[in-house]
Design an enzyme around this catalytic site. Structure first.
Site, short mmCIF file in Angstrom:
data_model
loop_
_atom_site.label_atom_id
_atom_site.label_comp_id
_atom_site.label_asym_id
_atom_site.label_seq_id
_atom_site.Cartn_x
_atom_site.Cartn_y
_atom_site.Cartn_z
N GLU A 1 35.97 43.08 43.29
CA GLU A 1 36.17 43.83 44.53
C GLU A 1 35.07 44.77 44.98
OE1 GLU A 1 36.40 46.61 46.97
OE2 GLU A 1 38.46 47.25 46.18
N CYS B 1 34.86 51.81 50.17
CA CYS B 1 34.44 50.41 50.08
C CYS B 1 34.69 49.69 51.52
CB CYS B 1 34.77 49.52 48.95
SG CYS B 1 36.71 49.32 49.05
#
Length: 683
Positions: A254, A293
């Site tokens: 991720e 993120c």
């Protein structure tokens, strides 16, 4: 002070000093961090040998209750976590996302136990018939992998990053080794100390590496799962390591991505959606000082609105107060470390070579409340403008992992999709519009390149969790640059830690393995009515064969009068030409209702209530004169915890209701859900 590791059941310090953790606000030393000298082969083996067997003995129901208990315990101690979190540069809102958001993941995954059987493993899907006479069938089960989950997490969410991952693997029955970033592992350590002290998790279920973790992946093997959250470059390097590739280790990446938020063409200045857009993108720049993120890195607006958006976003940024999060009025804290400031500024230098900086910059330093730029890792927000987003690529290639974003125009929605997709894959995109057709067009066309898409408008704004907030019950990940991985996702996330295996055999055998009654298996007649039995006394497969009833026209007419269902097939024999019916047909719901009249034991007993029907099907028309009976079978049992000392100890029992006619063909089938009292009220 040493920031310690928890391995093989002990708190230990690494040798030497790998990193000196400092307060992101004041610059003061917090403690030395090191994991040097730790035997990672033994750490992984300890998880496999000690934590794995203990978790695999537990059913999904027990694991779910374990997570719930842990969540409740951590909530009681959250204040101490907040105090430490401030030292990472996080405001109270930032810390709330990290701490209570992480604990929320535990609660959410605990609630998923209701979607799993009362077994240590999962029964997946439906049986498949593999033979003419039904004596050979196939099915699928999913069992916990016989390894450990190694979670290598980024610095920006030291609590949420750990809890959102371990909630999933623990629910699946797999132990974890967590390696947070050494920059903020001092906060993770505080939380893990509380988890270990609670003794809620079986020993070996959770181990912590606070230092650099060099060599942690050297001894991973088949059955282990590695997850990495951080930069795409580092993640791909780890993913390509020989021990991952050659040993068949599952790897989930991720990665940080260049997420885009789009202002819809319908959201003109002056509309509620325009104001929502400005508020949302500004929040994404300043929350966690842009160290997310999922933060908005690219702001896409219709070309005729760009001046308005630039002015509105700049105005809101100018009103954002920076400083020590513990000081009154501070709305934006610092980055996690001064090293992060250096890295972000290096990216900014590359970006400003080809784009205009329209807000912020080193010559426009904002005031710092309660600290200063020398002591803390502060960085003021920066807004770039890229007037040629299809030609100037820096905004689509360079991520400044801080309070930095780029505004850019688009001509039409098709071009907006094209620009958004230039990020080469992202964790999330969003569109703010009141026009649902516009939203649909964007979502359908942008979806292949984005892991999640938020549609925001005035109707959803009050309860929307926002662009940057992944939710435990939805998948978190994205294609391409975002890593191609998938985390959370509710039940889907848990299944990632289970091995799916096809099983074949006689229905009796498959029933025993799955502990779910399979069509075609033996159905021994119950020695007394199943409604007279307590939860512990019931056995999967035992069956009540009821008395029979012959359906009449009077039944059909009476049911129509009671229900109000006068559908022509039941009431008008002259209207059946061109239909599949040979004559007037009984209501399907009458058949189920009559079935209940046949299988229910009327006297008071252990059955507390019937609370639902699943998978009801009417498989053959029933005409007046047809005689029906019911095979009423214990299909599945699921234990249920007591909600309080005064609560009745009980479990959920699913019964298979098979209604058959005088030719022994099934005419209706359903599953009813009941709560059944236990004999032992102390459980």
């Amino acid at each position: 002070m040493n920031i310690q590791n928890y391995v093989a059941g002990q708190w230990v310090s690494g040798t030497g000093e790998e990193f000196l953790a400092t307060d992101a606000i004041t610059g003061e030393a917090i403690g030395t961090v090191s994991s040097a000298g730790i035997d990672y082969a033994e750490v992984l083996e300890y998880g496999r040998r000690t934590g794995g067997p203990a978790l695999r003995k537990m059913t999904f129901q027990e694991r779910g209750r374990m997570l719930k208990a842990l969540a409740l315990h951590l909530m009681k101690h959250k204040d101490k976590f907040y105090e430490v979190s401030f030292r990472t540069g996080a405001t109270k809102v930032d810390s709330w996302i990290d701490i209570e958001g992480g604990i929320g993941n535990l609660f959410a995954n605990a609630s998923l136990r209701r979607q799993f059987p009362d077994l240590p493993y999962y029964v997946d899907g439906e049986a498949a018939g593999l033979s003419r006479n039904g004596t050979f069938i196939g099915h699928h089960i999913m069992v916990p992998k016989r390894g450990v989950a190694v979670h290598i997490n980024a610095f920006n969410f030291p609590v949420w990053g750990m809890l959102e991952k371990i909630a999933v693997n623990l629910m699946a029955g797999v132990p974890a080794v967590v390696k947070p970033s050494e920059y903020t592992s001092y906060l993770t350590e505080v939380v893990v100390r509380e988890i270990i002290a609670s003794k809620i998790l079986p020993e070996g279920s959770l181990q912590l590496i606070t230092g650099l973790g060099r060599g942690i992946l050297d001894d991973v093997q088949l059955g282990d799962t590695v997850t990495f959250t951080g930069s795409a470059a580092t993640g791909k390097k780890l993913q390509a390591s020989p021990q991952i590739l050659e040993r068949g280790v599952t790897f989930n990446l991720e990665a940080d991505s260049l997420n885009a938020s789009v202002l819809g063409e319908a959201a003109a200045p002056g509309t509620p959606e325009f104001d929502l857009f400005v508020k949302e993108v500004t929040r994404e720049i300043t929350v966690k000082a842009g160290q997310k993120c999922t933060a908005v890195r690219r702001i896409l607006v219709p070309e005729n609105y760009i001046e308005d958006v630039q002015a509105a976003v700049s105005k809101r940024l100018a009103s954002t107060t920076m400083g020590d999060p513990r000081k009154e009025g501070v709305r934006m804290g610092s980055l996690a470390t001064k090293l992060q400031v250096e890295r972000v500024m290096a990216a900014v230098d590359k970006m400003k070579a080809s784009m205009d900086m329209v807000y912020g910059g080193t010559d426009q330093q904002a005031e710092i409340i309660g600290s200063d730029y020398e002591k803390g890792a502060f960085m003021a927000p920066i807004l770039f403008r890229n007037n040629k987003p299809l030609e100037v690529m820096e905004a689509h290639n360079i991520e400044a992992f801080g309070p930095v974003s780029t505004i850019m125009p688009y001509k039409n929605l098709e071009e907006a999709v094209e620009i958004a997709n230039l990020g080469k894959g992202s964790l999330v995109s969003s569109i703010v519009t009141a026009d649902d057709k516009e939203a649909r067009e964007y979502v359908v066309n942008a979806a292949p390149m984005h892991g999640r898409i938020l549609v925001l408008n005035e109707k959803s704004a009050k309860e929307s969790t926002g662009h940057g907030s992944p939710m435990p019950l939805l998948t978190h990940g994205g294609p391409g640059r975002a890593g191609g991985g998938e985390e959370m996702g509710g039940k889907r996330g848990i299944l990632h830690y289970l091995q799916r295996t096809a099983i074949q055999g006689h229905p009796d055998t498959i029933t025993e393995i799955t502990q779910v009654y399979q069509p075609g298996s033996t159905r021994p007649e119950a020695d007394k009515h199943v409604f007279r039995k307590h939860f512990e006394e019931l056995t999967v497969g035992e069956t009540v064969y009821t008395a029979k009833h012959t359906v009449t026209v009077t039944d059909i007419v009476n049911f129509a009068n009671v229900s109000g269902d006068n559908f022509y097939a039941h009431m008008d024999e002259t209207s059946l030409e061109g239909t599949i019916f040979e004559g007037r047909v009984a209501h399907g719901y009458f058949i189920l209702s009559k079935a209940a009249g046949l299988f229910v034991e009327a006297k008071k007993g252990p059955v507390l209530l019937n609370y639902g029907i699943d998978e009801a099907r009417f498989t053959k028309p029933v005409y007046p004169g047809t005689t029906i009976g019911v095979k009423f079978t214990v299909k599945e049992k699921i234990d249920q915890e007591k909600r309080s000392e005064d609560d009745v100890a009980k479990g959920i029992v699913k019964f298979n209701v098979e209604v058959y006619d005088d030719t022994d063909e099934t005419v209706a089938i359903a599953t009813i859900l009941t709560m059944v009292k236990k004999i032992d009220q102390s459980m």
